[in-house]
Write a protein that holds these residues in place. Structure first.
Motif, PDB file in Angstrom:
ATOM      1  N   PHE A   1       0.866  -1.171   0.000  1.00  0.00           N
ATOM      2  CA  PHE A   1       0.000   0.000   0.000  1.00  0.00           C
ATOM      3  C   PHE A   1       0.903   1.220   0.000  1.00  0.00           C
ATOM      4  CE2 PHE A   1      -2.754   3.347   1.476  1.00  0.00           C
ATOM      5  CZ  PHE A   1      -3.969   3.044   0.869  1.00  0.00           C
ATOM      6  N   GLY A   2       0.908   1.945  -1.108  1.00  0.00           N
ATOM      7  CA  GLY A   2       1.826   3.057  -1.269  1.00  0.00           C
ATOM      8  C   GLY A   2       1.169   4.416  -1.088  1.00  0.00           C
ATOM      9  N   HIS A   3       1.984   5.412  -0.791  1.00  0.00           N
ATOM     10  CA  HIS A   3       1.530   6.791  -0.720  1.00  0.00           C
ATOM     11  C   HIS A   3       1.340   7.361  -2.126  1.00  0.00           C
ATOM     12  CE1 HIS A   3       1.792  11.169  -0.239  1.00  0.00           C
ATOM     13  NE2 HIS A   3       1.511  11.017   1.049  1.00  0.00           N
ATOM     14  N   ASN A   4       2.317   7.140  -2.983  1.00  0.00           N
ATOM     15  CA  ASN A   4       2.247   7.440  -4.413  1.00  0.00           C
ATOM     16  C   ASN A   4       2.290   8.925  -4.763  1.00  0.00           C
ATOM     17  OD1 ASN A   4       2.030   4.633  -5.009  1.00  0.00           O
ATOM     18  ND2 ASN A   4      -0.155   4.735  -4.545  1.00  0.00           N
ATOM     19  N   ASP A   5       2.676   9.762  -3.809  1.00  0.00           N
ATOM     20  CA  ASP A   5       2.819  11.197  -4.109  1.00  0.00           C
ATOM     21  C   ASP A   5       3.838  11.801  -3.149  1.00  0.00           C
ATOM     22  OD1 ASP A   5       2.301  13.587  -5.457  1.00  0.00           O
ATOM     23  OD2 ASP A   5       0.692  14.156  -4.079  1.00  0.00           O
ATOM     24  N   LEU A   6       5.031  11.210  -3.103  1.00  0.00           N
ATOM     25  CA  LEU A   6       6.003  11.580  -2.078  1.00  0.00           C
ATOM     26  C   LEU A   6       6.885  12.750  -2.516  1.00  0.00           C
ATOM     27  CD1 LEU A   6       6.845   8.116  -0.528  1.00  0.00           C
ATOM     28  CD2 LEU A   6       5.515   9.984   0.461  1.00  0.00           C
ATOM     29  N   LEU A   7       6.236  13.893  -2.687  1.00  0.00           N
ATOM     30  CA  LEU A   7       6.951  15.154  -2.825  1.00  0.00           C
ATOM     31  C   LEU A   7       7.574  15.500  -1.473  1.00  0.00           C
ATOM     32  CD1 LEU A   7       4.134  17.017  -4.766  1.00  0.00           C
ATOM     33  CD2 LEU A   7       6.278  16.200  -5.756  1.00  0.00           C
ATOM     34  N   PRO A   8       8.677  16.244  -1.466  1.00  0.00           N
ATOM     35  CA  PRO A   8       9.301  16.577  -0.178  1.00  0.00           C
ATOM     36  C   PRO A   8       8.333  17.196   0.826  1.00  0.00           C
ATOM     37  CG  PRO A   8      10.804  17.129  -1.953  1.00  0.00           C
ATOM     38  CD  PRO A   8       9.506  16.709  -2.608  1.00  0.00           C
ATOM     39  N   ALA A   9       7.421  18.043   0.359  1.00  0.00           N
ATOM     40  CA  ALA A   9       6.520  18.751   1.278  1.00  0.00           C
ATOM     41  C   ALA A   9       5.506  17.842   1.953  1.00  0.00           C
ATOM     42  CB  ALA A   9       5.794  19.861   0.533  1.00  0.00           C
ATOM     43  N   ASN A  10       5.423  16.585   1.548  1.00  0.00           N
ATOM     44  CA  ASN A  10       4.502  15.655   2.197  1.00  0.00           C
ATOM     45  C   ASN A  10       5.142  14.900   3.354  1.00  0.00           C
ATOM     46  OD1 ASN A  10       2.287  16.361   0.687  1.00  0.00           O
ATOM     47  ND2 ASN A  10       2.658  14.828  -0.899  1.00  0.00           N
ATOM     48  N   PHE A  11       6.387  15.280   3.690  1.00  0.00           N
ATOM     49  CA  PHE A  11       7.052  14.781   4.896  1.00  0.00           C
ATOM     50  C   PHE A  11       7.148  15.913   5.914  1.00  0.00           C
ATOM     51  CE2 PHE A  11       9.067  12.079   1.582  1.00  0.00           C
ATOM     52  CZ  PHE A  11       8.739  10.828   2.078  1.00  0.00           C
ATOM     53  N   LEU A  12       6.784  15.618   7.153  1.00  0.00           N
ATOM     54  CA  LEU A  12       6.925  16.568   8.247  1.00  0.00           C
ATOM     55  C   LEU A  12       7.836  15.962   9.311  1.00  0.00           C
ATOM     56  CD1 LEU A  12       3.185  17.670   8.765  1.00  0.00           C
ATOM     57  CD2 LEU A  12       4.902  18.700   7.254  1.00  0.00           C
ATOM     58  N   ASP A  13       8.657  16.802   9.931  1.00  0.00           N
ATOM     59  CA  ASP A  13       9.605  16.353  10.956  1.00  0.00           C
ATOM     60  C   ASP A  13       9.412  17.230  12.187  1.00  0.00           C
ATOM     61  OD1 ASP A  13      11.794  15.690  12.531  1.00  0.00           O
ATOM     62  OD2 ASP A  13      13.173  15.536  10.836  1.00  0.00           O
ATOM     63  N   ASP A  14       8.946  16.626  13.296  1.00  0.00           N
ATOM     64  CA  ASP A  14       8.700  17.412  14.516  1.00  0.00           C
ATOM     65  C   ASP A  14       9.900  17.417  15.460  1.00  0.00           C
ATOM     66  OD1 ASP A  14       8.723  14.966  15.830  1.00  0.00           O
ATOM     67  OD2 ASP A  14       6.601  14.974  16.339  1.00  0.00           O
TER      68      ASP A  14
ATOM     69  N   TYR B   1      -3.473  10.105  -3.645  1.00  0.00           N
ATOM     70  CA  TYR B   1      -3.138   9.084  -4.641  1.00  0.00           C
ATOM     71  C   TYR B   1      -2.773   7.745  -3.994  1.00  0.00           C
ATOM     72  CZ  TYR B   1      -3.095  13.201  -7.543  1.00  0.00           C
ATOM     73  OH  TYR B   1      -3.476  14.357  -8.181  1.00  0.00           O
ATOM     74  N   ALA B   2      -2.955   7.633  -2.692  1.00  0.00           N
ATOM     75  CA  ALA B   2      -2.567   6.408  -1.999  1.00  0.00           C
ATOM     76  C   ALA B   2      -3.386   5.211  -2.474  1.00  0.00           C
ATOM     77  CB  ALA B   2      -2.727   6.590  -0.493  1.00  0.00           C
ATOM     78  N   GLY B   3      -2.732   4.066  -2.551  1.00  0.00           N
ATOM     79  CA  GLY B   3      -3.409   2.843  -2.964  1.00  0.00           C
ATOM     80  C   GLY B   3      -2.398   1.726  -3.140  1.00  0.00           C
ATOM     81  N   PHE B   4      -2.898   0.571  -3.488  1.00  0.00           N
ATOM     82  CA  PHE B   4      -2.024  -0.585  -3.669  1.00  0.00           C
ATOM     83  C   PHE B   4      -1.166  -0.379  -4.914  1.00  0.00           C
ATOM     84  CE2 PHE B   4      -5.375  -2.111  -0.916  1.00  0.00           C
ATOM     85  CZ  PHE B   4      -4.644  -2.773   0.061  1.00  0.00           C
ATOM     86  N   SER B   5       0.113  -0.681  -4.760  1.00  0.00           N
ATOM     87  CA  SER B   5       1.083  -0.299  -5.777  1.00  0.00           C
ATOM     88  C   SER B   5       2.334  -1.145  -5.615  1.00  0.00           C
ATOM     89  CB  SER B   5       1.406   1.202  -5.612  1.00  0.00           C
ATOM     90  OG  SER B   5       2.271   1.664  -6.617  1.00  0.00           O
ATOM     91  N   THR B   6       3.378  -0.738  -6.294  1.00  0.00           N
ATOM     92  CA  THR B   6       4.698  -1.326  -6.099  1.00  0.00           C
ATOM     93  C   THR B   6       5.535  -0.383  -5.261  1.00  0.00           C
ATOM     94  OG1 THR B   6       6.791  -1.907  -7.194  1.00  0.00           O
ATOM     95  CG2 THR B   6       5.355  -0.390  -8.365  1.00  0.00           C
ATOM     96  N   ALA B   7       6.314  -0.933  -4.342  1.00  0.00           N
ATOM     97  CA  ALA B   7       7.188  -0.097  -3.516  1.00  0.00           C
ATOM     98  C   ALA B   7       8.129   0.733  -4.376  1.00  0.00           C
ATOM     99  CB  ALA B   7       7.990  -0.975  -2.556  1.00  0.00           C
ATOM    100  N   MET B   8       8.439   0.248  -5.555  1.00  0.00           N
ATOM    101  CA  MET B   8       9.401   0.934  -6.407  1.00  0.00           C
ATOM    102  C   MET B   8       8.956   2.352  -6.745  1.00  0.00           C
ATOM    103  SD  MET B   8      12.383   0.156  -7.519  1.00  0.00           S
ATOM    104  CE  MET B   8      12.613  -1.569  -7.933  1.00  0.00           C
ATOM    105  N   PHE B   9       7.621   2.572  -6.836  1.00  0.00           N
ATOM    106  CA  PHE B   9       7.178   3.916  -7.206  1.00  0.00           C
ATOM    107  C   PHE B   9       7.411   4.907  -6.071  1.00  0.00           C
ATOM    108  CE2 PHE B   9       4.185   7.396  -7.836  1.00  0.00           C
ATOM    109  CZ  PHE B   9       4.606   7.822  -9.085  1.00  0.00           C
TER     110      PHE B   9
END
Length: 296
Positions: A172-185, A196-204
């Motif tokens: 189950f992938g996120h499929n839209d991993l732009l830098p701004a979609n990561f937050l670090d507290d 865009y999350a859904g079943f996918s390949t980890a490679m994407f």
């Protein structure tokens, strides 16, 4: 914007009065930081986008699942076209942050891929980037895109890159991993935006993290090795490099579709298309120089 603010003020979830501040940075949705007596919240407006395969009902389900699995802030409220999430006091990543934290992100992705299937519900949505590219191309052709004459070439590239892929387990992938979609507290990492999350390949997801952050070949291979827990073989390295090109091609064609159908404050989709096509040209040159062109 004023219409959005009036709608925010009438939501039934606030405690006392509210202050509203627009949040910048999104390229398809409008978001606001709202403060009430209980704290801070993020209100995000977004319709269904069938031209982008985006269903808000599915996004809401995924956001709730991601919170239950420990990856995302709590979804506090949702109604048609609107989501309210808990505000996370954290730094939004840029490309440099992604490159510097690639080992942490590889481990985060591995956990996300393994744990999310235990929490998602409903009909399974399949994200296969090469289908997405082909379907976007149909949308562009029917819509009379200014890039219509280039579509056969882009589809031929997609076919070449698809042939380079290797079999991997479905995740189950996120499929839209732009830098701004990561937050670090400062203590942990968070993921946001699950359109865009859904079943996918980890490679994407692995390719998206690498390509969207402009990783070098060595950095991308380190990300891949950390995720896999071993040194990848030649076929896997080639597939990863090819998928990085596919990620950039998808982002470019996504932007072309957005030129026809979206209007976000401060976003120049024509310029974003050109930026991603330039990055695609460089990635393709590196891929073909390193691995050769995949035969048909």
């Amino acid at each position: 914007m004023r219409t959005n603010e009036l709608r925010i003020r009438t939501l039934p979830i606030w405690s006392g009065g509210v202050s509203i501040e627009p949040l910048r940075g999104g390229i398809s949705n409008e978001s606001y930081l709202v403060t009430d007596a209980k704290g801070r919240h993020v209100v995000r407006f977004g319709k269904d986008y069938p031209f982008h395969h985006v269903s808000r009902e599915r996004e809401i389900m995924t956001a709730r699942a991601a919170h239950a699995a420990g990856f995302a802030p709590a979804l506090e409220y949702a109604e048609r076209g609107l989501m309210v999430s808990a505000f996370i006091d954290a730094r939004t990543y840029g490309a440099d942050d992604v490159r510097k934290n690639r080992d942490r992100l590889a481990r985060l992705m591995r956990r996300f891929h393994e744990e999310m299937p235990r929490h998602v519900s409903g009909a399974g949505f399949m994200f296969w980037v090469f289908h997405v590219i082909r379907d976007y191309a149909r949308t562009l052709d029917k819509g009379g895109s200014r890039m219509a004459s280039e579509l056969p070439g882009y589809l031929a590239i997609a076919d070449e890159l698809e042939r380079a892929q290797v079999a991997l387990p479905v995740v189950f992938g996120h499929n839209d991993l732009l830098p701004a979609n990561f937050l670090d507290d400062g203590e942990r990492l968070w993921l946001i935006d699950f359109e865009y999350a859904g079943f996918s390949t980890a490679m994407f997801d692995l390719a998206g993290v690498a390509s969207n952050a402009g990783m070098t070949g060595d950095e991308a291979e380190e990300l891949l090795a950390t995720y896999l827990g071993r040194e990848p073989d030649l076929a896997t390295r080639r597939a990863h490099a090819a998928m990085q090109c596919a990620s950039l091609l998808r982002e470019a064609i996504w932007s072309m579709v957005s030129e026809l159908h979206l209007s976000a404050p401060g976003v120049d989709y024509v310029a974003y298309t050109a930026e991603n096509l330039a990055r695609l040209d460089a990635a393709l040159d590196h891929y073909r120089t390193t691995y050769g062109k995949t035969a048909s």
